[in-house]
Design an enzyme around this catalytic site. Structure first.
Site, PDB file in Angstrom:
ATOM      1  N   GLY A 161       0.828  -1.196   0.000  1.00 47.20           N
ATOM      2  CA  GLY A 161       0.000   0.000   0.000  1.00 47.20           C
ATOM      3  C   GLY A 161       0.859   1.241   0.000  1.00 47.20           C
ATOM      4  O   GLY A 161       2.097   1.184  -0.059  1.00 47.20           O
ATOM      5  N   CYS A 162       0.201   2.378   0.088  1.00 52.10           N
ATOM      6  CA  CYS A 162       0.935   3.631  -0.059  1.00 52.10           C
ATOM      7  C   CYS A 162       1.881   3.894   1.095  1.00 52.10           C
ATOM      8  O   CYS A 162       2.973   4.423   0.894  1.00 52.10           O
ATOM      9  CB  CYS A 162      -0.026   4.793  -0.236  1.00 52.10           C
ATOM     10  SG  CYS A 162      -1.077   5.099   1.176  1.00 52.10           S
ATOM     11  N   TYR A 163       1.497   3.518   2.314  1.00 54.63           N
ATOM     12  CA  TYR A 163       2.379   3.822   3.438  1.00 54.63           C
ATOM     13  C   TYR A 163       3.694   3.050   3.354  1.00 54.63           C
ATOM     14  O   TYR A 163       4.772   3.651   3.426  1.00 54.63           O
ATOM     15  CB  TYR A 163       1.665   3.559   4.771  1.00 54.63           C
ATOM     16  CG  TYR A 163       0.627   4.592   5.123  1.00 54.63           C
ATOM     17  CD1 TYR A 163       0.917   5.955   5.055  1.00 54.63           C
ATOM     18  CD2 TYR A 163      -0.652   4.229   5.542  1.00 54.63           C
ATOM     19  CE1 TYR A 163      -0.030   6.918   5.386  1.00 54.63           C
ATOM     20  CE2 TYR A 163      -1.599   5.185   5.879  1.00 54.63           C
ATOM     21  CZ  TYR A 163      -1.280   6.528   5.801  1.00 54.63           C
ATOM     22  OH  TYR A 163      -2.216   7.482   6.142  1.00 54.63           O
TER      23      TYR A 163
END
Lengths: 344, 344, 344, 344
Positions: free
Chosen positions: A159-161
């Site tokens: 994911g983005c994190y």
């Protein structure tokens, strides 16, 4: 109908016929759009439980995909070579397993195949829906696992994190230099997904910003796992924040190092590490979210502040490089295509 | 003209006749507005070099102050008991000195009187414009210096970054518990002030966010000074960010402690410390900027995360509690009025 | 707890003990906040079906009302002198009727008592829930019905669209000058209320703007009714738009007149008409939404363009003057208090 | 450096070597970006007086054009086949004339060559800077002047207001049906261009919206000219508004017709008129600005409201279809390329 609605004609036979499952959410819809415009992928089906019967370009007029969403019928998955699965955590694993049984190549956007420690997975997500496949995926960060992704059959797209955090810290982690790290991550509202009710209402988020999940976020163990895999097995303090904008993820990383390093040294280290990466750009000032919006790019800035900490900042588009375009980047590698095809 | 334009009638003689110098900037204009509505202060003059001749409610229709901006003539400062000075750093000191010579009580919004170490001041701001007054001001954070402010003649109002940071960390700092701290601060665009050209154009900041002054920000020594004054002489890593919103300042503080503390203990510590503070509210979830907009309030949340760090988050309105309303809070104390008068 | 949580002490006995019904929606919550701070009204109960048991300052931290929402029990409405009812259209009428039976003075925010023609009501809203009261209310626009509101028991508070439109056109309508009018109205997202799902998600509205209900909006007959009551019985073309901001309503009105008028004449007409109105300000350039945010003010600009049409622009805060503060303005009149009490 | 910085390799010799003059403004920079990615155009120079010496991807990191801005030297215009000129009105004409003398094909983004009546031009813009060329340009709206644009040497690209307005009304105007029209236009802040000072500061525009130039806007005669050219010589009331968003232009058009028309008829008329247009899409609900952002598309919705007026709404991206991508669309036609090349 306007010609905009025509899929890009492919040059010759497509490299793969692609299904996007869960295409009514933000990342699934964008994945469909990217596949639709991809010169070597053919988008053959988009599925959604909640919005079956609706055309995607009606649900999201900004995406120009004139296909109708249908319910996924795993018994009728024929003529599909590859799938991007954009299901919630937990719901994804059984669907991925069923697709893999039919020999479909899968890029999975959920967390179900990202972690390598089963206990950690179960602590944060509950029972796993396809234990036989646990650990079978390649972590879908091409900048770290490029060779493993070539020819792989299952990729777990971070994911983005984790994407922003790991790309910000990788050059240091690979050298085993990190002693301790604080990651203050900031994300646009698209990261919260559709739904959300009052919490994601325009009126709630407008002119607002705040931290959340401050007592522990499930992306923390994933980031620790990847930093350890690179060479720095260290505790991570990770706090996400929500910002009043649509797309974007900014990771501000504060690292104590095992030994001091100068600004020049660390900037040279980053420049060298990312010299060959077409989607990571080492920039000479802290990156802004607008610089990377609607792209697969990650902009990274690294420096040393007065008190000796290394500061590394990375900016990505949370639903592009932090999800959907990164899935296509991985799929390109898995299918033997040029890594950046359809992404520039 | 509508009655809106009438200043609130005072109950009896005003406690003070007030000048706001530099009233055409964001914080000066707001200070004028707050004084205008204050039940015991009379706004007698507002000054500006750049916008002299313009009525303030034309420059800022959202503030309802129907006075005309004039050029400050220090030779004609008569009948003024108190002043709020909203000049840039450096320009403020000589004006403050001139006002003090005329025995005007001053709340100064610049950094010129905040630092206690002359060398540090000169490093960050250059030569001081009124060296005879250096160190003569009380630091204008009522929650820390309430008694000193009562009857004081000169207050150096801290800006939004030190205000939010110190209020977030004070209960720990006072106990001497802090070993090391990272402050990731996020601020709305009003913090950058008028002007700014391209950098603050709507199109530049819209859908954007980024860090700045990452190699060292002049508020860092000020925060260190105040934490030390409270009892924790520790290095601070401080990084400011700009967010796409108008008003608001969020300080996310990551503290290593000298000894471990439990979430319950630290929350009890904060609750006790701030129990009597009417403008600081200890809240039970990370505060949002919308919660405090257009108020003198500071919302603080403290917790301990999985890796043992203490996390403290504070939210203020950067031009209210981080500047203009805090100046009035201090002025109230300096004038012997109720601390919250005109602020609720 | 901080003193912020204390209701403003009233000077002597309150003029009225007030209930806000439906206080968990945007306008009900704001009405509760305004009553809470009102010097002569005592907020004794706030009710909500969906959020009963929650404190209002938890649901809306930006409003500082520390009361718990309860379910409305009409059998136990005792010690209540007045109510602001913020129910959906249709649901409001029976509740209002029950309150009126108990002799409670009511300011109703719904459309249930605004229209004077029963057939028109039924066409747009369906069967009326309290036909015996149909037509019994005074239209709650103090600038037009001030005398009727004094001592009235039931006021039908107009919504933001009729408020902005009628105030923009009233001086012309009163002279019978209007021949035809187009109203292009633009509103912030708070006007859509809580809920709304995908349509009001931050991601949907961010960087967006569009018209809606273009084939006919139920506020059109209400605007026609009020212009006719003032003296201009003319057809109105009314189209609402949604803008990417929280609070604000801008009505751009394009009027053909029965006879030509010069810019000077029409501006003089407006200046004269609104000279005595404390909440309507005739301004000398087109008003902006920021100028009136969080106020009960309406800013109006009128001019004549090159092709001879009269253009009238009005800006209000849609949930203040377009709903909640206007309800308090009316309540003040109904209770014999100063019209602007608690609103400045 | 990352491969992102490489211009798209052209398939064979480029159709034209292109200069973008005035590339440091919003529309010039975007034009440079579009040409940079165009498969048959080669971007050979970008010029700017104010920012000469700066690389465009530093000024606008979101555009990936790694060329340095230089000062335009008309004496050294060699090897340039075509130019997009993004100069202010007035400044453009002499530069265009000089380029035309050197036989450079020009798409001009200014108003200097749009009007056909010299007196009207002079009234709104002052003396013309190249009177010998006045009237020599083809109006750069491909949907109306496609055949004239093929092979033309000079195109006057309409701005966002005429583009959106004329596309919204053209099917009616061509039939001579319009009797009178009000256009309420709404635009994002990018339309105001760089500079602007306080007026375009983030803090000024955030949560704001207002009309401007209400007494007469110079795009009004241009819209009247084009409606007349299509067949409806009628007076136009045109009022522009500014909205708190970056890119987008929404034209809400209110037309009285010479004879009544039904909703079905008018929708059929639009569907038929635009059936062959790849960049105009007739949609079945009022279009939103997000639907067309970052595209050359125009979405149009037409209907008839209760009072008999025809309502036509069009949405475009003001700096794409309203300026830069429209210039490339015209250039494609002028150069004999596929009209949509590089735009999809």
């Amino acid at each position: 109908m306007p010609e905009l609605d025509q899929q890009q004609p492919l040059a010759g036979a497509p490299a793969a016929r692609v299904l996007v499952a869960g295409a009514s959410g933000f990342t699934g819809a964008l994945a469909a759009q990217i596949v639709w415009r991809h010169p070597q992928l053919e988008l053959v089906a988009i599925t959604s439980r909640s919005d079956a019967g609706t055309r995607l370009d009606r649900l999201y007029p900004r995406y120009r995909v004139p296909l109708e969403l249908t319910e996924l019928d795993l018994g009728r998955v024929e003529g599909i070579d590859a799938a991007i699965v954009a299901y919630p955590h937990g719901a994804s694993a059984p669907a991925v397993a069923a697709l893999r049984e039919r020999d479909v190549i899968v890029a999975d956007l959920s967390a179900d195949f990202r972690l390598r420690d089963r206990e950690t997975y179960e602590r944060w997500y509950g029972e796993h829906g396809a234990p036989e496949l646990f650990g079978a995926a390649v972590y879908g960060l091409a900048e770290m696992y490029r060779e493993e992704l070539r020819g792989a059959k299952l990729a777990a797209i971070p994911g983005c994190y984790p994407t922003a955090s790991v790309l910000a810290l990788a050059p240091l982690a690979e050298k085993g230099l990190i002693a301790d790290v604080v990651i203050d991550a900031k994300q646009g509202v698209s990261g919260a997904g559709r739904g959300g009710g009052d919490a994601m209402h325009y009126v709630t988020m407008d002119e607002n910003a705040f931290a959340y999940k401050t007592e522990g976020h499930r992306h923390r163990p994933e980031i620790e796992q990847e930093l350890a895999a690179l060479g720095s097995n260290v505790p991570v303090t990770f706090v996400p924040h929500l910002l009043p904008l649509d797309q974007g993820e900014l990771a501000s990383c504060y690292a104590q190092l095992i030994e001091p390093i100068s600004k020049e040294e660390v900037q040279a280290l980053y420049a060298e590490r990312y010299a060959g990466e077409r989607f990571v750009r080492v920039v000479d000032r802290p990156p802004g979210l607008r610089d990377v919006r609607d792209t697969n790019d990650c902009h990274v800035y690294v420096t040393v502040e007065e008190r000796g900490r290394v500061l590394a900042f990375s900016a990505i588009d949370n639903i592009w490089k932090g999800a959907s375009s990164q899935a296509v980047q991985c799929l390109n590698l898995m299918l033997g295509l040029d890594e950046g095809m359809g992404l520039e």
